[in-house]
Write a protein that holds these residues in place. Structure first.
Motif, PDB file in Angstrom:
ATOM      1  N   THR A  87     -32.843 -57.304 -37.573  1.00 31.56           N
ATOM      2  CA  THR A  87     -33.586 -56.130 -38.026  1.00 31.56           C
ATOM      3  C   THR A  87     -34.907 -56.005 -37.281  1.00 31.56           C
ATOM      4  N   CYS A  88     -35.574 -57.133 -37.040  1.00 30.22           N
ATOM      5  CA  CYS A  88     -36.807 -57.114 -36.244  1.00 30.22           C
ATOM      6  C   CYS A  88     -36.537 -56.587 -34.841  1.00 30.22           C
ATOM      7  N   LYS A  89     -35.424 -56.998 -34.275  1.00 29.26           N
ATOM      8  CA  LYS A  89     -35.079 -56.541 -32.932  1.00 29.26           C
ATOM      9  C   LYS A  89     -34.929 -55.019 -32.897  1.00 29.26           C
ATOM     10  N   GLU A  90     -34.252 -54.479 -33.907  1.00 28.62           N
ATOM     11  CA  GLU A  90     -34.066 -53.029 -33.972  1.00 28.62           C
ATOM     12  C   GLU A  90     -35.404 -52.308 -34.114  1.00 28.62           C
ATOM     13  N   THR A  91     -36.252 -52.809 -35.006  1.00 28.50           N
ATOM     14  CA  THR A  91     -37.549 -52.169 -35.229  1.00 28.50           C
ATOM     15  C   THR A  91     -38.440 -52.280 -33.996  1.00 28.50           C
ATOM     16  N   GLU A  92     -38.425 -53.433 -33.354  1.00 25.50           N
ATOM     17  CA  GLU A  92     -39.223 -53.622 -32.143  1.00 25.50           C
ATOM     18  C   GLU A  92     -38.773 -52.661 -31.044  1.00 25.50           C
ATOM     19  N   ASN A  93     -37.469 -52.510 -30.884  1.00 21.05           N
ATOM     20  CA  ASN A  93     -36.960 -51.594 -29.859  1.00 21.05           C
ATOM     21  C   ASN A  93     -37.358 -50.153 -30.148  1.00 21.05           C
ATOM     22  N   GLU A  94     -37.379 -49.779 -31.415  1.00 20.31           N
ATOM     23  CA  GLU A  94     -37.804 -48.426 -31.768  1.00 20.31           C
ATOM     24  C   GLU A  94     -39.268 -48.208 -31.405  1.00 20.31           C
ATOM     25  N   LEU A  95     -40.099 -49.217 -31.658  1.00 27.03           N
ATOM     26  CA  LEU A  95     -41.518 -49.101 -31.319  1.00 27.03           C
ATOM     27  C   LEU A  95     -41.734 -49.060 -29.812  1.00 27.03           C
ATOM     28  N   LYS A  96     -40.917 -49.787 -29.078  1.00 27.89           N
ATOM     29  CA  LYS A  96     -41.016 -49.746 -27.620  1.00 27.89           C
ATOM     30  C   LYS A  96     -40.663 -48.359 -27.097  1.00 27.89           C
ATOM     31  N   ALA A  97     -39.671 -47.746 -27.726  1.00 24.37           N
ATOM     32  CA  ALA A  97     -39.200 -46.442 -27.264  1.00 24.37           C
ATOM     33  C   ALA A  97     -40.152 -45.316 -27.647  1.00 24.37           C
ATOM     34  N   GLN A  98     -40.786 -45.437 -28.816  1.00 22.44           N
ATOM     35  CA  GLN A  98     -41.663 -44.363 -29.287  1.00 22.44           C
ATOM     36  C   GLN A  98     -42.702 -44.924 -30.247  1.00 22.44           C
ATOM     37  N   GLU A  99     -43.946 -44.595 -30.013  1.00 22.67           N
ATOM     38  CA  GLU A  99     -45.031 -45.093 -30.856  1.00 22.67           C
ATOM     39  C   GLU A  99     -45.162 -44.224 -32.102  1.00 22.67           C
ATOM     40  N   THR A 100     -44.320 -44.536 -33.063  1.00 26.65           N
ATOM     41  CA  THR A 100     -44.320 -43.859 -34.353  1.00 26.65           C
ATOM     42  C   THR A 100     -43.726 -44.816 -35.370  1.00 26.65           C
ATOM     43  N   VAL A 101     -43.826 -44.479 -36.643  1.00 22.35           N
ATOM     44  CA  VAL A 101     -43.276 -45.358 -37.676  1.00 22.35           C
ATOM     45  C   VAL A 101     -41.763 -45.457 -37.488  1.00 22.35           C
ATOM     46  N   PRO A 102     -41.229 -46.656 -37.286  1.00 25.95           N
ATOM     47  CA  PRO A 102     -39.796 -46.804 -36.998  1.00 25.95           C
ATOM     48  C   PRO A 102     -38.927 -46.388 -38.181  1.00 25.95           C
ATOM     49  N   ALA A 103     -37.801 -45.800 -37.871  1.00 28.82           N
ATOM     50  CA  ALA A 103     -36.862 -45.409 -38.926  1.00 28.82           C
ATOM     51  C   ALA A 103     -36.303 -46.622 -39.653  1.00 28.82           C
ATOM     52  N   SER A 104     -36.278 -47.759 -38.969  1.00 30.45           N
ATOM     53  CA  SER A 104     -35.714 -48.975 -39.563  1.00 30.45           C
ATOM     54  C   SER A 104     -36.726 -49.750 -40.400  1.00 30.45           C
TER      55      SER A 104
END
Length: 226
Positions: free
Chosen positions: A88-105
């Motif tokens: 789950t951390c991996k998914e959230t980290e990847n979302e933050l890398k892709a876009q600087e916004t509150v992650p959906a995960s």
């Protein structure tokens, strides 16, 4: 800390990932059950307020610090076999890398933190569970046939440099190489020290750290020896 919603660790038995892979976690410590329980408790103490801290960082738009914090939890959890939280951390980290916004995960990450803490508390209250790993994992974790073995290889695809393209390293401490060869657990402060002694290159240090966080010790060894 006890999660009172529908997804307690007992309700996660139909999930695709184990909450804690006990066999893997113990193998990192040569089967030392006392040390394993101590490190799990240290993890619980360190990250019991992780959701609040992460939420504060995101509320303050401190995207970089939030990503680093998630990355740290991801690495520590992978070393201890805390599977669901690692993924789950991996998914959230990847979302933050892709876009600087509150992650959906983010809600899933917060929930997984609580479920993980609940599982650790159960182990601490019932240390005898570690005497029968098969029964313990049947009670605590979801079946995850082959997932622990296959996941690190997928995670490291494209993240670590090949040995041919890696910058020149210095002289890695013999204990560091031995720990990697034997797939041993490496404490964060010890890893920092060994990386600093291995190479002055920050980029290579991070590449090595990422490989070790993902338990891709072969890649780390190739980078050091390359």
């Amino acid at each position: 800390m006890k999660y009172t919603g529908v997804n307690t660790w007992r309700d996660c038995m139909d999930s695709a990932e184990k909450i804690i892979n006990l066999e893997f976690g113990l193998s990192q410590l040569s089967g030392n059950k006392t040390l394993f329980l101590r490190l799990l408790q240290k993890f619980a103490d360190e990250y019991q307020h992780a959701s609040d801290k992460l939420q504060t960082l995101l509320d303050n738009c401190d995207w970089q610090e939030a990503r680093v914090y998630i990355h740290t939890i991801k690495g520590v959890s992978s070393n201890l076999g805390i599977n669901q939280l690692h993924l789950t951390c991996k998914e959230t980290e990847n979302e933050l890398k892709a876009q600087e916004t509150v992650p959906a995960s983010l809600p899933a990450l917060k929930q997984t933190v609580v479920v993980t803490l609940d599982a650790i508390a159960t182990l601490q209250a019932n240390p005898a569970l570690l005497d029968d790993l098969q029964a313990a994992e049947a009670a605590m974790n979801a079946p995850a046939a082959g997932q622990q073995d296959s996941e690190p290889a997928v995670a490291t695809t494209g993240t670590a440099e090949s040995p041919a393209s890696a910058p020149q390293t210095g002289q890695a401490p013999a204990a560091f190489i031995q720990a990697l060869e034997q797939s041993e657990f490496i404490a964060q402060d010890q890893l920092d020290s060994w990386l600093a002694a291995t190479t002055p290159d920050p980029a290579l240090q991070q590449t090595l750290r990422d490989a070790i966080d993902e338990l891709d010790y072969d890649t780390a060894l190739n980078l050091i020896r390359g």
